[in-house]
Design a protein around this motif. Structure first.
Motif, PDB file in Angstrom:
ATOM      1  N   ARG A  13     -20.918  25.307 -39.162  1.00 37.90           N
ATOM      2  CA  ARG A  13     -20.660  25.182 -40.600  1.00 37.90           C
ATOM      3  C   ARG A  13     -21.340  23.928 -41.120  1.00 37.90           C
ATOM      4  O   ARG A  13     -21.361  22.901 -40.468  1.00 37.90           O
ATOM      5  N   ARG A  14     -21.944  24.034 -42.245  1.00 37.55           N
ATOM      6  CA  ARG A  14     -22.494  22.840 -42.891  1.00 37.55           C
ATOM      7  C   ARG A  14     -22.429  23.086 -44.389  1.00 37.55           C
ATOM      8  O   ARG A  14     -22.140  24.218 -44.822  1.00 37.55           O
ATOM      9  N   SER A  15     -22.707  22.081 -45.152  1.00 41.81           N
ATOM     10  CA  SER A  15     -22.664  22.264 -46.612  1.00 41.81           C
ATOM     11  C   SER A  15     -23.960  22.927 -47.064  1.00 41.81           C
ATOM     12  O   SER A  15     -25.040  22.385 -46.836  1.00 41.81           O
ATOM     13  N   VAL A  16     -23.817  24.083 -47.674  1.00 47.36           N
ATOM     14  CA  VAL A  16     -24.977  24.827 -48.170  1.00 47.36           C
ATOM     15  C   VAL A  16     -25.029  24.652 -49.684  1.00 47.36           C
ATOM     16  O   VAL A  16     -24.018  24.840 -50.372  1.00 47.36           O
ATOM     17  N   ARG A  17     -26.197  24.272 -50.164  1.00 48.80           N
ATOM     18  CA  ARG A  17     -26.320  23.981 -51.605  1.00 48.80           C
ATOM     19  C   ARG A  17     -27.445  24.768 -52.271  1.00 48.80           C
ATOM     20  O   ARG A  17     -27.681  24.626 -53.462  1.00 48.80           O
ATOM     21  N   THR A  18     -28.181  25.559 -51.474  1.00 46.98           N
ATOM     22  CA  THR A  18     -29.210  26.419 -52.082  1.00 46.98           C
ATOM     23  C   THR A  18     -28.951  27.850 -51.634  1.00 46.98           C
ATOM     24  O   THR A  18     -28.590  28.098 -50.478  1.00 46.98           O
ATOM     25  N   CYS A  67     -19.194  16.073 -59.945  1.00 48.62           N
ATOM     26  CA  CYS A  67     -19.962  14.864 -59.632  1.00 48.62           C
ATOM     27  C   CYS A  67     -21.419  15.220 -59.362  1.00 48.62           C
ATOM     28  O   CYS A  67     -22.320  14.503 -59.763  1.00 48.62           O
ATOM     29  N   TYR A  68     -21.654  16.333 -58.669  1.00 48.69           N
ATOM     30  CA  TYR A  68     -23.033  16.782 -58.400  1.00 48.69           C
ATOM     31  C   TYR A  68     -23.146  18.248 -58.808  1.00 48.69           C
ATOM     32  O   TYR A  68     -23.506  19.103 -58.004  1.00 48.69           O
ATOM     33  N   GLY A  69     -22.840  18.521 -60.059  1.00 47.92           N
ATOM     34  CA  GLY A  69     -22.713  19.893 -60.544  1.00 47.92           C
ATOM     35  C   GLY A  69     -23.995  20.700 -60.528  1.00 47.92           C
ATOM     36  O   GLY A  69     -23.958  21.925 -60.581  1.00 47.92           O
ATOM     37  N   ASN A  70     -25.138  20.003 -60.444  1.00 52.26           N
ATOM     38  CA  ASN A  70     -26.408  20.724 -60.503  1.00 52.26           C
ATOM     39  C   ASN A  70     -26.550  21.751 -59.388  1.00 52.26           C
ATOM     40  O   ASN A  70     -27.206  22.769 -59.538  1.00 52.26           O
ATOM     41  N   PHE A  71     -25.903  21.505 -58.229  1.00 57.59           N
ATOM     42  CA  PHE A  71     -26.019  22.430 -57.096  1.00 57.59           C
ATOM     43  C   PHE A  71     -25.331  23.766 -57.383  1.00 57.59           C
ATOM     44  O   PHE A  71     -25.669  24.778 -56.797  1.00 57.59           O
ATOM     45  N   VAL A  72     -24.344  23.705 -58.248  1.00 58.23           N
ATOM     46  CA  VAL A  72     -23.487  24.877 -58.447  1.00 58.23           C
ATOM     47  C   VAL A  72     -24.260  26.035 -59.083  1.00 58.23           C
ATOM     48  O   VAL A  72     -23.948  27.202 -58.857  1.00 58.23           O
ATOM     49  N   GLY A 123     -21.562  27.580 -48.299  1.00 53.68           N
ATOM     50  CA  GLY A 123     -21.213  26.891 -49.539  1.00 53.68           C
ATOM     51  C   GLY A 123     -20.836  25.461 -49.295  1.00 53.68           C
ATOM     52  O   GLY A 123     -21.103  24.913 -48.227  1.00 53.68           O
ATOM     53  N   SER A 124     -20.222  24.883 -50.285  1.00 50.52           N
ATOM     54  CA  SER A 124     -19.834  23.480 -50.167  1.00 50.52           C
ATOM     55  C   SER A 124     -18.644  23.174 -51.063  1.00 50.52           C
ATOM     56  O   SER A 124     -18.403  23.859 -52.060  1.00 50.52           O
ATOM     57  N   TRP A 125     -17.978  22.154 -50.681  1.00 51.74           N
ATOM     58  CA  TRP A 125     -16.951  21.535 -51.536  1.00 51.74           C
ATOM     59  C   TRP A 125     -17.692  20.910 -52.702  1.00 51.74           C
ATOM     60  O   TRP A 125     -18.807  20.382 -52.541  1.00 51.74           O
ATOM     61  N   VAL A 126     -17.101  20.909 -53.881  1.00 54.54           N
ATOM     62  CA  VAL A 126     -17.702  20.274 -55.048  1.00 54.54           C
ATOM     63  C   VAL A 126     -16.654  19.344 -55.669  1.00 54.54           C
ATOM     64  O   VAL A 126     -15.587  19.803 -56.090  1.00 54.54           O
TER      65      VAL A 126
HETATM   66  C1  LIG Z   1     -13.590  16.121 -50.109  1.00 56.45           C
HETATM   67  C2  LIG Z   1     -15.056  16.491 -50.085  1.00 56.45           C
HETATM   68  C3  LIG Z   1     -15.826  16.313 -51.235  1.00 56.45           C
HETATM   69  C4  LIG Z   1     -17.166  16.691 -51.259  1.00 56.45           C
HETATM   70  N1  LIG Z   1     -17.866  16.635 -52.430  1.00 56.45           N
HETATM   71  C5  LIG Z   1     -19.110  17.137 -52.482  1.00 56.45           C
HETATM   72  C6  LIG Z   1     -19.808  17.235 -53.712  1.00 56.45           C
HETATM   73  O1  LIG Z   1     -19.314  16.906 -54.782  1.00 56.45           O
HETATM   74  N2  LIG Z   1     -21.055  17.745 -53.707  1.00 56.45           N
HETATM   75  C7  LIG Z   1     -21.657  18.149 -52.552  1.00 56.45           C
HETATM   76  O2  LIG Z   1     -22.803  18.599 -52.614  1.00 56.45           O
HETATM   77  N3  LIG Z   1     -21.032  18.059 -51.351  1.00 56.45           N
HETATM   78  C8  LIG Z   1     -19.770  17.589 -51.300  1.00 56.45           C
HETATM   79  N4  LIG Z   1     -19.096  17.552 -50.104  1.00 56.45           N
HETATM   80  C9  LIG Z   1     -19.769  17.945 -48.857  1.00 56.45           C
HETATM   81  C10 LIG Z   1     -20.087  16.713 -47.990  1.00 56.45           C
HETATM   82  O3  LIG Z   1     -21.134  15.978 -48.579  1.00 56.45           O
HETATM   83  C11 LIG Z   1     -20.437  17.204 -46.585  1.00 56.45           C
HETATM   84  O4  LIG Z   1     -19.339  17.904 -46.045  1.00 56.45           O
HETATM   85  C12 LIG Z   1     -20.804  16.045 -45.640  1.00 56.45           C
HETATM   86  O5  LIG Z   1     -21.963  15.383 -46.066  1.00 56.45           O
HETATM   87  C13 LIG Z   1     -21.050  16.561 -44.209  1.00 56.45           C
HETATM   88  O6  LIG Z   1     -22.064  17.549 -44.227  1.00 56.45           O
HETATM   89  P1  LIG Z   1     -21.802  19.029 -43.705  1.00 56.45           P
HETATM   90  O7  LIG Z   1     -20.683  19.631 -44.534  1.00 56.45           O
HETATM   91  O8  LIG Z   1     -23.110  19.745 -43.935  1.00 56.45           O
HETATM   92  O9  LIG Z   1     -21.427  18.958 -42.262  1.00 56.45           O
HETATM   93  C14 LIG Z   1     -17.763  17.178 -50.070  1.00 56.45           C
HETATM   94  C15 LIG Z   1     -16.989  17.346 -48.908  1.00 56.45           C
HETATM   95  C16 LIG Z   1     -15.650  17.021 -48.920  1.00 56.45           C
HETATM   96  C17 LIG Z   1     -14.830  17.279 -47.670  1.00 56.45           C
END
Ligand SMILES: Cc1cc2nc3c(=O)[nH]c(=O)nc-3n(C[C@H](O)[C@H](O)[C@H](O)COP(=O)(O)O)c2cc1C
Length: 176
Positions: A13-18, A67-72, A123-126
């Motif tokens: 799992r990782r944060s996907v933004r595209t 905070c980084y809404g452009n990714f959405v 996906g990712s947390w925003v």
């Molecule tokens: C509480 C929380 C807030 C986060 N906020 C954002 C965000 O606003 N925008 C974003 O692109 N990623 C956000 N992230 C994702 C983190 O940047 C990401 O989980 C971290 O850099 C580790 O990378 P990975 O998820 O790819 O392992 C958030 C993650 C958490 C847990």
């Protein structure tokens, strides 16, 4: 399920933004929310609510509150997860740490996040600025915003690197 399968899910799992343009269906969203429904919560209070924002105008307005809404923009799904603090009244026991009502929602978000990966989504947390989502979605003030989640079909060939983690040995203490 074997530990190794679950470990691989967690480790990949990782944060996907595209994202690809392929939409995420309502059925897929409901499958993810079904996983969230099974998440653990303090005193089983299940304080979460999932606001899946399909209305494009509301979605745009919410992106400005991120905070980084452009990714959405490219994500198929954008949802806001809230904790309804009114459930505290339903607690059968003393809530030693009332913040745990909010923490419980994070467990549900992790179910969604890992579930999305298991379904071939990503996906990712925003993070969101407080206040605005209440105006835009008409939320009562007892519902606090925990965070946003964007989910979609990860863009093929996305080269986002895995983020480094601290070594395991730095993370624990056995109090023997
Ligand atoms: C509480 C929380 C807030 C986060 N906020 C954002 C965000 O606003 N925008 C974003 O692109 N990623 C956000 N992230 C994702 C983190 O940047 C990401 O989980 C971290 O850099 C580790 O990378 P990975 O998820 O790819 O392992 C958030 C993650 C958490 C847990």
């Amino acid at each position: 399920m074997q530990y190794d399968d679950f470990a691989s899910l967690c480790k990949n799992r990782r944060s996907v933004r595209t994202f690809e343009d392929t939409p995420v269906t309502k059925e897929e969203i409901l499958k993810l929310l079904e996983l969230a429904r099974h998440a653990p919560s303090v005193d089983n209070l299940q304080p979460w609510h999932f606001h899946v924002v399909l209305d494009q105008e509301k979605r745009k307005a919410l992106m400005d509150a991120c905070c980084y809404g452009n990714f959405v923009e490219g994500a198929g799904v954008f949802m806001i997860v809230t904790a309804d603090l009114r459930v505290k009244k339903e607690a059968k026991k003393i809530l030693w740490n009332p913040k745990e009502v909010e923490y419980s929602c994070i467990t549900a978000m992790e179910h969604i996040w890992l579930g999305a990966v298991a379904m071939g989504l990503g996906g990712s947390w925003v993070s969101l600025h407080h206040g605005k989502p209440h105006e835009i979605l008409g939320l009562p003030h007892e519902e606090v915003v925990i965070g946003g989640m964007m989910i979609g079909h990860p863009k093929k060939g996305d080269k986002t690197a895995m983020q480094e983690r601290k070594p395991l040995k730095e993370l624990y203490t056995f109090h023997e």
